[in-house]
Write a protein that holds these residues in place. Structure first.
Motif, PDB file in Angstrom:
ATOM      1  N   ASP A 448      38.868  33.604  31.852  1.00 43.54           N
ATOM      2  CA  ASP A 448      39.861  34.654  31.587  1.00 43.54           C
ATOM      3  C   ASP A 448      39.226  36.030  31.413  1.00 43.54           C
ATOM      4  OD1 ASP A 448      42.121  33.140  31.841  1.00 43.54           O
ATOM      5  OD2 ASP A 448      42.456  32.845  29.698  1.00 43.54           O
ATOM      6  N   GLN A 449      37.935  36.077  31.181  1.00 41.13           N
ATOM      7  CA  GLN A 449      37.237  37.360  31.022  1.00 41.13           C
ATOM      8  C   GLN A 449      36.856  37.973  32.370  1.00 41.13           C
ATOM      9  OE1 GLN A 449      33.956  37.275  28.063  1.00 41.13           O
ATOM     10  NE2 GLN A 449      34.668  35.191  27.574  1.00 41.13           N
ATOM     11  N   VAL A 451      36.798  38.958  36.639  1.00 40.49           N
ATOM     12  CA  VAL A 451      37.594  39.570  37.697  1.00 40.49           C
ATOM     13  C   VAL A 451      37.493  38.758  38.990  1.00 40.49           C
ATOM     14  CG1 VAL A 451      37.500  41.898  36.761  1.00 40.49           C
ATOM     15  CG2 VAL A 451      35.689  41.129  38.290  1.00 40.49           C
ATOM     16  N   ARG A 452      36.386  38.031  39.133  1.00 40.88           N
ATOM     17  CA  ARG A 452      36.239  37.152  40.291  1.00 40.88           C
ATOM     18  C   ARG A 452      35.191  36.085  39.991  1.00 40.88           C
ATOM     19  NH1 ARG A 452      33.180  40.384  45.184  1.00 40.88           N
ATOM     20  NH2 ARG A 452      31.436  41.248  43.992  1.00 40.88           N
ATOM     21  N   GLN A 468      38.917  35.967  44.025  1.00 43.98           N
ATOM     22  CA  GLN A 468      39.407  37.072  43.192  1.00 43.98           C
ATOM     23  C   GLN A 468      40.442  36.556  42.190  1.00 43.98           C
ATOM     24  OE1 GLN A 468      37.971  40.008  43.888  1.00 43.98           O
ATOM     25  NE2 GLN A 468      38.962  41.228  42.299  1.00 43.98           N
ATOM     26  N   GLN A 470      43.419  37.126  39.192  1.00 47.20           N
ATOM     27  CA  GLN A 470      44.478  38.070  38.872  1.00 47.20           C
ATOM     28  C   GLN A 470      44.181  38.730  37.517  1.00 47.20           C
ATOM     29  OE1 GLN A 470      48.451  37.016  40.045  1.00 47.20           O
ATOM     30  NE2 GLN A 470      47.762  35.204  41.148  1.00 47.20           N
ATOM     31  N   GLU A 471      44.987  39.684  37.148  1.00 44.83           N
ATOM     32  CA  GLU A 471      44.715  40.447  35.928  1.00 44.83           C
ATOM     33  C   GLU A 471      45.664  40.040  34.811  1.00 44.83           C
ATOM     34  OE1 GLU A 471      44.718  44.626  36.640  1.00 44.83           O
ATOM     35  OE2 GLU A 471      43.308  44.502  38.330  1.00 44.83           O
ATOM     36  N   SER A 473      47.546  41.367  31.344  1.00 47.97           N
ATOM     37  CA  SER A 473      47.924  42.587  30.629  1.00 47.97           C
ATOM     38  C   SER A 473      47.764  42.423  29.121  1.00 47.97           C
ATOM     39  CB  SER A 473      49.368  42.985  30.968  1.00 47.97           C
ATOM     40  OG  SER A 473      50.254  41.922  30.672  1.00 47.97           O
ATOM     41  N   PRO A 475      45.604  39.783  27.116  1.00 47.73           N
ATOM     42  CA  PRO A 475      44.706  38.622  27.070  1.00 47.73           C
ATOM     43  C   PRO A 475      44.848  37.779  25.812  1.00 47.73           C
ATOM     44  CG  PRO A 475      43.532  40.573  27.785  1.00 47.73           C
ATOM     45  CD  PRO A 475      44.867  41.043  27.322  1.00 47.73           C
ATOM     46  N   LEU A 480      44.894  32.903  32.632  1.00 47.06           N
ATOM     47  CA  LEU A 480      44.935  32.801  34.087  1.00 47.06           C
ATOM     48  C   LEU A 480      44.839  31.362  34.582  1.00 47.06           C
ATOM     49  CD1 LEU A 480      42.557  35.734  35.156  1.00 47.06           C
ATOM     50  CD2 LEU A 480      45.053  35.690  35.245  1.00 47.06           C
ATOM     51  N   ARG A 500      44.174  35.654  43.327  1.00 50.11           N
ATOM     52  CA  ARG A 500      44.637  36.828  44.075  1.00 50.11           C
ATOM     53  C   ARG A 500      44.049  36.730  45.476  1.00 50.11           C
ATOM     54  NH1 ARG A 500      43.189  43.100  42.495  1.00 50.11           N
ATOM     55  NH2 ARG A 500      44.349  44.093  44.210  1.00 50.11           N
ATOM     56  N   ARG A 663      34.057  42.595  34.403  1.00 50.67           N
ATOM     57  CA  ARG A 663      34.352  43.955  34.876  1.00 50.67           C
ATOM     58  C   ARG A 663      33.103  44.824  34.955  1.00 50.67           C
ATOM     59  NH1 ARG A 663      39.496  45.294  35.512  1.00 50.67           N
ATOM     60  NH2 ARG A 663      41.122  43.934  34.652  1.00 50.67           N
TER      61      ARG A 663
END
Length: 694
Positions: A448-449, A451-452, A468, A470-471, A473, A475, A480, A500, A663
């Motif tokens: 969950d931390q 980005v890919r 990839q 998803q994001e 909003s 956490p 995810l 994604r 990130r």
């Protein structure tokens, strides 16, 4: 048999036509009004139909119900002898044989006709005289055409086209009914009424019975009732918990569909009892036999191993004879009318409970050039029908109100250690899900931390893929990845997400994998922005054949498919079982997907229920339930759903690493050289280490 009463009215209405057709076909066996080589073909067809008439006579008189197992075996071999094993190489059911004897144009069509009428075997056991009669009348119509002079192939094709079009409403309407109506109790009457300690009962289904079915039945008969009840409880409780976890009201439902391979009837009987205690009546139906009802992908329903897998493979494209836009529209209209007729039954149907099997001999099909094969335009019509029929069915049996469960068991042909493997499979199906839930939460917290995720193959595996994510909003409230333990999807062991598509790029490779009972060697899938861009394997000598094989059986004729799921399997115990017994190449997707990272081409795991809230055991809401394709469901459902979902797994020993990129560009390692390295997941390595030490 009770089924005679069930179809008494329908059979009485068609009885005169049935008798007339049988009389005419009996006369065909003595006539010489058609020229060779067709005369031999029609004599063969007439002989087969005569055997069906004899079979019906014995069934109506009750002789087979009371017959010895030896007598039933004799009938079973007689009914299937021309397509079983090597005999298929000399049968009109074989398109290559038919083409050689009857010509390249006429042969495959007459082979289709022969195959279509072979469905009479099970129609006779189920006492469906309507299906038998209209098939007889089709044979007579074709025969009359050849009595005058050899017709043009297009004349024959036109008769076959209109027969399928005219009887579409009969075949398809009944198929919808048998998928929903528990009063169609042919199979249940056998399972609950016969002595299951003796494999004699297997021959009453009308399917071809092999050593696989009798061996399975005899092994289950050797188990105690307590062992059977425990296995059934795992199966049915998983189904019940699936509704509970998803917050779906099971009390609103009245029926459940049970799917299994013949031989497991003792387990099915116990499951029926459990489901009935939940208020669910069983709906049991076999795989469809009319080509009009069969699908390019899997065909649901019970079955046996069958007389010859190449036989069915050769006839998977028989709808090429008649499939066009007009017929697709007619089928959709009939399907809609049928569901409207049975809408009350549909509204209370809970979904399927499936017992899969594994251990069958490897099957790599031979490509038969003479077999009927749909054109590119027809393949697109198949895709269209699959998509539109899927939406229609969902309107009557809403995805947000139904559920399922799947479990798998081995077959005797898996080898001499069958009983050991069966016992180990039962253990895997009952692993401590609470322990896995905790371990998998550690994985989710790390994922969950990110980005890919970067997946890199090792030990000859060429996978190099970025997935990839998803994001989120919020956490602190959202996640995810779903924490999948053991309810609908048995055994325990995976965390999964809908990735994604944009930014998902690279190569997915696996040295060998079984997908939907077909073997793939060196399967390669190239992804660009989450969609298949290219693909290949090394099953056949030519690249053209390899690509066609994948397009038909993995992409299901779609130009491209999205990556609907990315998951990390955690069931190292299942992996060790596979290694210990050397059965990794025989395990079904259901178990194999838990033995490494896997990637599903097609729909997400949440198709048709993206808007139904889902929470993990930690209370966080699952947010990654759609992707750029399924997001189109409101404006263009045809672009949102693909009606397929094929998991491809990379085993642990073919993994270099799985790393989550954050990130800031830093990484968290999940797996390195096939071992879990994330803190909190060390317990997953214990089975691997014990196996290595052993």
């Amino acid at each position: 048999m009770r089924v005679w009463k069930l179809f008494e009215e329908e059979n009485a209405a068609i009885e005169e036509r049935y008798k007339l057709s049988m009389e005419r076909i009996a006369a065909m066996r003595r006539e010489e009004t058609t020229a060779e080589p067709y005369r031999s073909y029609f004599h063969s067809m007439a002989a087969f139909v005569g055997m069906i008439e004899e079979l019906i006579g014995e069934l109506q008189g009750g002789a087979l119900e009371k017959a010895s197992q030896e007598r039933l075996e004799q009938w079973n071999r007689r009914l299937y002898e021309d397509v079983a094993g090597e005999a298929y190489g000399n049968s009109y059911a074989n398109p290559a044989v038919a083409a050689e004897r009857l010509g390249d144009a006429m042969g495959p069509m007459l082979s289709y006709l022969y195959t279509e009428l072979r469905g009479d075997i099970v129609y006779a056991f189920e006492q469906r005289l309507v299906d038998i009669t209209v098939g007889n009348e089709l044979l007579i119509q074709i025969y009359n055409l050849f009595e005058e002079e050899e017709p043009a192939p297009e004349e024959v094709r036109q008769i076959l086209y209109w027969w399928n079009s005219d009887y579409n409403d009969v075949f398809l309407t009944y198929r919808v009914r048998e998928q929903l109506d528990p009063t169609l109790s042919f199979a249940q009457d056998i399972i609950c009424g016969e002595d299951l300690s003796n494999p004699r009962y297997l021959y009453l289904f009308g399917e071809y019975i092999t050593a696989s079915e009798t061996g399975t039945s005899q092994y289950l008969a050797s188990l105690s009732q307590g062992e059977i009840d425990a296995m059934a409880a795992t199966f049915t409780e998983g189904y019940r918990i699936g509704f509970e976890v998803a917050g779906k009201p099971l009390k609103k439902k009245k029926t459940v569909n049970i799917r299994w391979r013949l031989g497991f009837e003792r387990l099915v009987r116990a499951a029926i009892k459990n489901f009935q205690a939940m208020g669910l009546a069983p709906v049991l139906y076999r795989e469809p036999l009319h080509s009009l009802l069969r699908r390019p992908q899997s065909n649901p329903g019970y079955s046996s191993a069958g007389p010859n897998r190449q036989y069915w493979y050769d006839h998977k494209g028989d709808d090429a004879l008649y499939l066009d836009k007009k017929l697709v529209e007619r089928k959709l209209g009939v399907l809609r009318a049928a569901y409207e007729e049975y809408r009350e039954l549909a509204a209370t149907h809970a979904g399927p409970a499936v017992m899969e099997v594994f251990g069958e001999e490897e099957f790599v099909p031979h490509i038969c050039p003479q077999a009927l094969s749909p054109s590119e335009k027809q393949r697109q019509l198949q895709v269209q029908y699959s998509s539109e029929s899927g939406r229609l069915v969902n309107a009557y049996i809403p995805g947000e109100e139904r559920s399922f469960t799947i479990i798998a068991y081995p077959l005797p042909e898996i080898g001499p250690k069958y009983q050991e493997i069966f016992g180990e499979t039962v253990k895997i199906n009952t692993l401590d899900y609470k322990l896995y839930q905790q371990i998998q939460q550690c994985l989710i917290d790390a994922l969950d931390q990110g980005v890919r995720v970067h997946i890199k193959g090792g030990n000859g595996n060429r996978t190099d893929l970025w997935v990839q994510l998803q994001e989120l909003s919020e956490p602190e409230k959202e996640t995810l990845f779903e924490n999948c333990v053991a309810d609908v999807n048995i055994p325990v062991g995976e965390v999964f997400t809908s990735p994604r598509l944009a930014g998902t790029n690279g190569l997915l490779h696996v040295s060998q994998v079984y997908l939907h009972d077909l073997n793939y060697v060196n399967l390669e899938i190239h992804l660009e922005d989450g969609r298949t861009k290219d693909y290949n394997c090394s099953n056949f000598s030519s690249e053209e054949e390899n690509k066609a094989y994948i397009r038909e059986h993995v992409l299901y004729h779609h130009e491209s498919l999205p990556l609907g799921e990315f998951a990390i399997g955690t069931n190292t115990t299942a992996y060790v079982m596979a290694r210990r017994y050397g059965i990794g190449d025989k395990l079904p997707i259901l178990i194999a997907e838990k033995m490494g990272p896997h990637f599903a081409l097609g729909d997400t795991c949440f198709s048709w229920e993206e808007d139904v809230p889902t929470w993990n055991p930690d209370g966080k809401q699952m947010m990654a339930k759609e992707n750029e394709c399924s997001r189109l469901r409101g404006e263009d459902p045809g672009k949102a759903y693909f009606n397929c979902h094929t998991d491809i797994t990379i085993p642990y020993d073919e993994l270099e690493y799985i790393r989550v990129q954050l990130r800031d560009g830093s990484e968290i390692s999940i797996i390195e050289k096939g071992r879990f390295v994330l803190p909190g997941t060390e317990e997953l390595n214990r089975p691997l280490e014990e196996f290595d030490l052993g």
